[in-house]
Write a protein that holds these residues in place. Structure first.
Motif, PDB file in Angstrom:
ATOM      1  N   ARG A 117      -2.754   1.214  -7.513  1.00  0.00           N
ATOM      2  CA  ARG A 117      -2.852   2.486  -6.810  1.00  0.00           C
ATOM      3  C   ARG A 117      -3.259   2.257  -5.376  1.00  0.00           C
ATOM      4  NH1 ARG A 117      -0.274   5.999 -10.077  1.00  0.00           N
ATOM      5  NH2 ARG A 117      -0.970   5.634 -12.167  1.00  0.00           N
ATOM      6  N   SER A 118      -2.542   2.865  -4.458  1.00  0.00           N
ATOM      7  CA  SER A 118      -2.890   2.701  -3.052  1.00  0.00           C
ATOM      8  C   SER A 118      -3.988   3.686  -2.684  1.00  0.00           C
ATOM      9  CB  SER A 118      -1.663   2.941  -2.176  1.00  0.00           C
ATOM     10  OG  SER A 118      -1.343   4.305  -2.151  1.00  0.00           O
ATOM     11  N   LEU A 119      -4.599   3.454  -1.548  1.00  0.00           N
ATOM     12  CA  LEU A 119      -5.632   4.356  -1.061  1.00  0.00           C
ATOM     13  C   LEU A 119      -5.039   5.680  -0.634  1.00  0.00           C
ATOM     14  CD1 LEU A 119      -7.691   1.802   1.035  1.00  0.00           C
ATOM     15  CD2 LEU A 119      -8.215   2.691  -1.229  1.00  0.00           C
ATOM     16  N   LEU A 120      -3.735   5.725  -0.400  1.00  0.00           N
ATOM     17  CA  LEU A 120      -3.082   6.945   0.055  1.00  0.00           C
ATOM     18  C   LEU A 120      -2.765   7.889  -1.098  1.00  0.00           C
ATOM     19  CD1 LEU A 120      -0.561   5.258   2.508  1.00  0.00           C
ATOM     20  CD2 LEU A 120      -2.784   6.259   3.047  1.00  0.00           C
ATOM     21  N   GLN A 121      -2.755   7.400  -2.334  1.00  0.00           N
ATOM     22  CA  GLN A 121      -2.353   8.185  -3.488  1.00  0.00           C
ATOM     23  C   GLN A 121      -3.514   8.338  -4.459  1.00  0.00           C
ATOM     24  OE1 GLN A 121       0.657   6.230  -5.746  1.00  0.00           O
ATOM     25  NE2 GLN A 121       1.114   8.015  -6.989  1.00  0.00           N
ATOM     26  N   LYS A 122      -4.006   9.542  -4.643  1.00  0.00           N
ATOM     27  CA  LYS A 122      -5.108   9.823  -5.555  1.00  0.00           C
ATOM     28  C   LYS A 122      -4.538  10.219  -6.909  1.00  0.00           C
ATOM     29  CE  LYS A 122      -9.545  10.719  -6.091  1.00  0.00           C
ATOM     30  NZ  LYS A 122     -10.347   9.629  -6.546  1.00  0.00           N
ATOM     31  N   ILE A 123      -5.007   9.570  -7.977  1.00  0.00           N
ATOM     32  CA  ILE A 123      -4.482   9.893  -9.300  1.00  0.00           C
ATOM     33  C   ILE A 123      -5.236  11.073  -9.904  1.00  0.00           C
ATOM     34  CG2 ILE A 123      -3.786   7.502  -9.668  1.00  0.00           C
ATOM     35  CD1 ILE A 123      -6.063   7.246 -11.685  1.00  0.00           C
ATOM     36  N   ASP A 124      -4.638  11.695 -10.907  1.00  0.00           N
ATOM     37  CA  ASP A 124      -5.242  12.812 -11.622  1.00  0.00           C
ATOM     38  C   ASP A 124      -6.111  12.241 -12.743  1.00  0.00           C
ATOM     39  OD1 ASP A 124      -5.935  15.159 -12.873  1.00  0.00           O
ATOM     40  OD2 ASP A 124      -3.918  15.620 -13.586  1.00  0.00           O
ATOM     41  N   CYS A 125      -7.400  12.126 -12.477  1.00  0.00           N
ATOM     42  CA  CYS A 125      -8.312  11.481 -13.422  1.00  0.00           C
ATOM     43  C   CYS A 125      -8.417  12.242 -14.745  1.00  0.00           C
ATOM     44  CB  CYS A 125      -9.691  11.321 -12.787  1.00  0.00           C
ATOM     45  SG  CYS A 125      -9.720  10.083 -11.477  1.00  0.00           S
ATOM     46  N   THR A 126      -8.363  13.554 -14.719  1.00  0.00           N
ATOM     47  CA  THR A 126      -8.476  14.334 -15.953  1.00  0.00           C
ATOM     48  C   THR A 126      -7.344  13.997 -16.911  1.00  0.00           C
ATOM     49  OG1 THR A 126      -9.528  16.120 -14.727  1.00  0.00           O
ATOM     50  CG2 THR A 126      -8.651  16.668 -16.895  1.00  0.00           C
ATOM     51  N   CYS A 130     -15.510   6.399 -13.921  1.00  0.00           N
ATOM     52  CA  CYS A 130     -14.849   5.151 -13.535  1.00  0.00           C
ATOM     53  C   CYS A 130     -13.582   5.421 -12.738  1.00  0.00           C
ATOM     54  CB  CYS A 130     -14.511   4.335 -14.778  1.00  0.00           C
ATOM     55  SG  CYS A 130     -15.964   3.828 -15.728  1.00  0.00           S
ATOM     56  N   CYS A 131     -12.818   6.396 -13.151  1.00  0.00           N
ATOM     57  CA  CYS A 131     -11.580   6.743 -12.466  1.00  0.00           C
ATOM     58  C   CYS A 131     -11.848   7.219 -11.039  1.00  0.00           C
ATOM     59  CB  CYS A 131     -10.839   7.814 -13.249  1.00  0.00           C
ATOM     60  SG  CYS A 131      -9.316   8.382 -12.469  1.00  0.00           S
ATOM     61  N   GLU A 132     -12.860   8.065 -10.877  1.00  0.00           N
ATOM     62  CA  GLU A 132     -13.194   8.558  -9.537  1.00  0.00           C
ATOM     63  C   GLU A 132     -13.602   7.427  -8.607  1.00  0.00           C
ATOM     64  OE1 GLU A 132     -12.999  11.599  -8.098  1.00  0.00           O
ATOM     65  OE2 GLU A 132     -12.024  12.307  -9.935  1.00  0.00           O
ATOM     66  N   ARG A 133     -14.351   6.463  -9.130  1.00  0.00           N
ATOM     67  CA  ARG A 133     -14.815   5.345  -8.296  1.00  0.00           C
ATOM     68  C   ARG A 133     -13.707   4.343  -8.012  1.00  0.00           C
ATOM     69  NH1 ARG A 133     -20.663   4.158 -11.157  1.00  0.00           N
ATOM     70  NH2 ARG A 133     -21.580   6.169 -10.626  1.00  0.00           N
ATOM     71  N   CYS A 134     -12.830   4.094  -8.990  1.00  0.00           N
ATOM     72  CA  CYS A 134     -11.822   3.037  -8.860  1.00  0.00           C
ATOM     73  C   CYS A 134     -10.423   3.554  -8.538  1.00  0.00           C
ATOM     74  CB  CYS A 134     -11.749   2.241 -10.156  1.00  0.00           C
ATOM     75  SG  CYS A 134     -13.281   1.422 -10.604  1.00  0.00           S
ATOM     76  N   ASN A 135     -10.172   4.838  -8.748  1.00  0.00           N
ATOM     77  CA  ASN A 135      -8.851   5.432  -8.568  1.00  0.00           C
ATOM     78  C   ASN A 135      -7.813   4.699  -9.421  1.00  0.00           C
ATOM     79  OD1 ASN A 135      -7.193   7.437  -7.474  1.00  0.00           O
ATOM     80  ND2 ASN A 135      -6.381   6.015  -5.966  1.00  0.00           N
ATOM     81  N   CYS A 136      -8.229   4.345 -10.628  1.00  0.00           N
ATOM     82  CA  CYS A 136      -7.339   3.615 -11.526  1.00  0.00           C
ATOM     83  C   CYS A 136      -7.841   3.777 -12.958  1.00  0.00           C
ATOM     84  CB  CYS A 136      -7.340   2.137 -11.146  1.00  0.00           C
ATOM     85  SG  CYS A 136      -6.223   1.126 -12.103  1.00  0.00           S
ATOM     86  N   MET A 176       0.831  -1.203   0.000  1.00  0.00           N
ATOM     87  CA  MET A 176       0.000   0.000   0.000  1.00  0.00           C
ATOM     88  C   MET A 176       0.864   1.251   0.000  1.00  0.00           C
ATOM     89  SD  MET A 176      -3.198  -0.803   2.479  1.00  0.00           S
ATOM     90  CE  MET A 176      -3.891   0.792   2.119  1.00  0.00           C
ATOM     91  N   VAL A 177       1.950   1.256   0.758  1.00  0.00           N
ATOM     92  CA  VAL A 177       2.803   2.433   0.866  1.00  0.00           C
ATOM     93  C   VAL A 177       3.586   2.668  -0.416  1.00  0.00           C
ATOM     94  CG1 VAL A 177       4.799   3.386   2.079  1.00  0.00           C
ATOM     95  CG2 VAL A 177       2.972   2.302   3.372  1.00  0.00           C
ATOM     96  N   HIS A 178       4.089   1.587  -1.028  1.00  0.00           N
ATOM     97  CA  HIS A 178       4.956   1.717  -2.193  1.00  0.00           C
ATOM     98  C   HIS A 178       4.251   1.512  -3.526  1.00  0.00           C
ATOM     99  CE1 HIS A 178       8.484   2.291   0.186  1.00  0.00           C
ATOM    100  NE2 HIS A 178       8.175   1.233   0.923  1.00  0.00           N
ATOM    101  N   GLY A 179       2.933   1.441  -3.530  1.00  0.00           N
ATOM    102  CA  GLY A 179       2.204   1.368  -4.788  1.00  0.00           C
ATOM    103  C   GLY A 179       2.093  -0.014  -5.378  1.00  0.00           C
TER     104      GLY A 179
END
Length: 105
Positions: free
Chosen positions: A39-48, A71-77, A28-31
């Motif tokens: 993607r870990s729960l600690l790191q939010k990706i830039d969906c745009t 989909c990106c907002e819900r899955c963070n991926c 989780m810490v190192h991705g």
């Protein structure tokens, strides 16, 4: 003798559980273990940015970006590339519309 075997067995099980918990925490810490694709729960990706990349070859870019953004907002991926590779993001790949069709481009 039987008591010492039980103590040793419980000690080994405890060490195994501690090792599994520690390795899960490190993922989780190192991705993740797959080079950062998880993607870990600690790191939010830039969906745009990710959806713009994913949808750049789509004939209906606005529709693709809107669906991908949800989909990106819900899955963070968002899977790599412009299509396919959905095994990297199972949440993204398994999301469907009310009609049962795939939601995510």
């Amino acid at each position: 003798m039987a008591i010492s075997k039980a103590v040793i067995a419980s000690l080994l099980v405890s060490l195994l559980i501690a090792h599994l918990v520690d390795s899960d925490h490190m993922d989780m810490v190192h991705g993740g273990i797959d080079g950062g694709m998880t993607r870990s729960l600690l790191q939010k990706i830039d969906c745009t940015t990710e959806c713009t990349r994913r949808c750049k070859l789509s004939s209906r870019q606005n529709l693709c970006n809107r669906a991908c953004g949800t989909c990106c907002e819900r899955c963070n991926c968002v899977p790599p590339g412009t299509s396919g590779n959905e095994d990297v993001c199972p949440c993204y790949a398994n999301m469907t519309t009310h009609g049962g069709r795939k939601k995510c481009p």
